[in-house]
Design an enzyme around this catalytic site. Sequence first.
Site, PDB file in Angstrom:
ATOM      1  N   TYR A  92      -2.351  -0.197  -2.495  1.00 16.13           N
ATOM      2  CA  TYR A  92      -2.404  -1.538  -1.900  1.00 16.13           C
ATOM      3  C   TYR A  92      -3.231  -1.570  -0.608  1.00 16.13           C
ATOM      4  CZ  TYR A  92       1.276  -2.489  -5.273  1.00 16.13           C
ATOM      5  OH  TYR A  92       1.991  -2.630  -6.431  1.00 16.13           O
ATOM      6  N   ASP A 151       8.802   5.158  -6.609  1.00 13.24           N
ATOM      7  CA  ASP A 151       8.346   6.415  -7.226  1.00 13.24           C
ATOM      8  C   ASP A 151       7.921   7.457  -6.197  1.00 13.24           C
ATOM      9  OD1 ASP A 151       8.897   6.012  -9.958  1.00 13.24           O
ATOM     10  OD2 ASP A 151       7.226   4.625 -10.081  1.00 13.24           O
ATOM     11  N   HIS A 388      -6.553   4.622  -7.478  1.00 18.52           N
ATOM     12  CA  HIS A 388      -5.767   3.680  -8.270  1.00 18.52           C
ATOM     13  C   HIS A 388      -5.459   2.439  -7.461  1.00 18.52           C
ATOM     14  CE1 HIS A 388      -1.396   3.989  -6.921  1.00 18.52           C
ATOM     15  NE2 HIS A 388      -2.027   4.806  -6.117  1.00 18.52           N
ATOM     16  N   TYR A 469       2.897 -10.256  -7.581  1.00 15.11           N
ATOM     17  CA  TYR A 469       4.003 -10.209  -6.614  1.00 15.11           C
ATOM     18  C   TYR A 469       3.603  -9.488  -5.332  1.00 15.11           C
ATOM     19  CZ  TYR A 469       5.662  -5.305  -6.645  1.00 15.11           C
ATOM     20  OH  TYR A 469       5.785  -3.957  -6.446  1.00 15.11           O
ATOM     21  N   ARG A 470       2.440  -8.866  -5.310  1.00 18.32           N
ATOM     22  CA  ARG A 470       2.038  -8.018  -4.190  1.00 18.32           C
ATOM     23  C   ARG A 470       0.605  -7.602  -4.494  1.00 18.32           C
ATOM     24  NH1 ARG A 470       5.180  -2.235  -3.248  1.00 18.32           N
ATOM     25  NH2 ARG A 470       4.217  -1.690  -1.278  1.00 18.32           N
TER      26      ARG A 470
END
Length: 522
Positions: A92, A151, A388, A469-470
């Site tokens: 993110y 995670d 990623h 959502y984010r």
Amino acid sequence: MAKTILPPGLSAADFSDALEAFRKIVGKDHVHTGDVLSSYVDPYSIENDPDAHSVPAAIAPGSAEQVQAIMQVANQYKVPLWPISCGKNHGYGGAAPRMAGTVVLDLNRMNRVLEVNEESGYALVEPGVSYFDLYRHLQEKGSKLWLDVPDPGWGSVLGNALERGIGYTPYGDHFMMQCGMEVVLPNGEVMRTGMGALPGNNTWQLFKYGFGPYVDGMFTQSNYGVVTKMGIWLMPEPPGYRPYMVSFQREEDLEQVVDILRPLKVNSVIQNAATIRSLLLVAGINSTKSQYYSGKGPIPDSAAKKIMADHDIGMWNFYGALYGPPPIMDTLWEIIRGAFSQVPGAKFYFPEDRKNANDVLKHRALTMKGIPRLTEYSFVNWVGGGGHIGFSPVSPIKGNEAMKQYTMVRDRMHQYGFDYMSVFAIGWRELHHVIELIFDRRDPETKKAAYECFTMLVNEAAAAGYGEYRTHIAFMDQIAKTYNWNNGAQLKFQELLKDALDPNGILAPGKQGIWPKRFRGK
Ligand code: ADP
């Protein structure tokens, strides 16, 4: 290495004076410039411009009082600040700010566990407390309270709840389990929310709402304040725990699986924040793409079949757990097993049924009881150069909707040459469909394709009524603009609040698409 970009509108001399003022507050060892700033770069950047989120300095306060004093100086010089707690936020944007030239406010040093209440089941933590830290603390105390962890366990308990992150025990919705905050506002004032506003209270971490408008949510995914303390509810260790996995063999099974799941979840037969994991996300934890396919583009069906056989996993893999006294777990298991048995070819496993010592169910057995780890994060190495980014549209818990999202995203990712890897995380009434777009961060062409693919996915999802959502810092504006009902009424309200709370526009400009007046539209 990114070049140094000063805060927009600030001269080098003023910036140097501001840094000097920050040094007076936190000490010279805690104001960083130069090479150390490489630790505030997004480790998985999807953008080819190395300066897109360049950081000119970082300040690491040791207390809420220092954060207050920093706000005063930031207002005086108009220095934009980007708060981070542990600053992991992988996929993110890491510790990097939305806007180049923003100074990072690094709260890692504020890492005290201020209270653990065994009786009522909560902890009060500072921003720098990671899941590993809190877990260690509970172990050392001999506590019988469980954490709920995402995670990777290296992130901040507070930071993750602020981003509305998820975990996998029954306490998997982290913001739902948050109770009471201390916040330093952009004007430097410190505030306590909920019952914390009542001097001498003993319920700050017990009752979320206090009196009057409930404001805690305003400090999540936002740029309205710096959260310096947060309460989090912890789950008492249950008398029994039984993790399990169900594998489903065909792509099209997703529809039936999700429809079976909905009543089980809504009626709390499935107790935890369980997940459905796609074939490659599971396989990517213990293997890499090159072991199965060396060509270009997504792996072919023949390789997928081989992966299923080698790992003894399905196209879809459901990981859940039972919690409670054994007779209750027996009863719940009978219902769950009976329901999923309707899917042809469904296979049921407990950890002891899995032969490989490194099997994913053995790892998830630890994660679903709140033991922080990093192992399950290794899927990022599926292709070389492991970059990623998470694309995370929300869906109803309905088979046809899950299938629609799946085929839409899969086809688009395949078109751009990427493999489809995802988790459907089951919330109270919805699915977070978290898709991991894995790319080689050393290759500018692949990054460009990933960027284009992501942009396309956001727009296509929005056109179908699905919102994220984010998101990653690079896509905050684009996604904010998709939440545009009634001519963007919600974003206008968020901007109104921003201007009232932060008239100088110093806190996290552009976070979640909310820009202060001085940068808006620029
Ligand atoms: P983690 O280490 O858990 O991944 P971060 O510390 O990177 O989380 O925080 C994620 C994001 O949440 C940050 O980029 C920032 O936008 C926001 N954030 C983190 N900590 C705070 C805080 N204490 N106050 C306000 N916002 C915060």
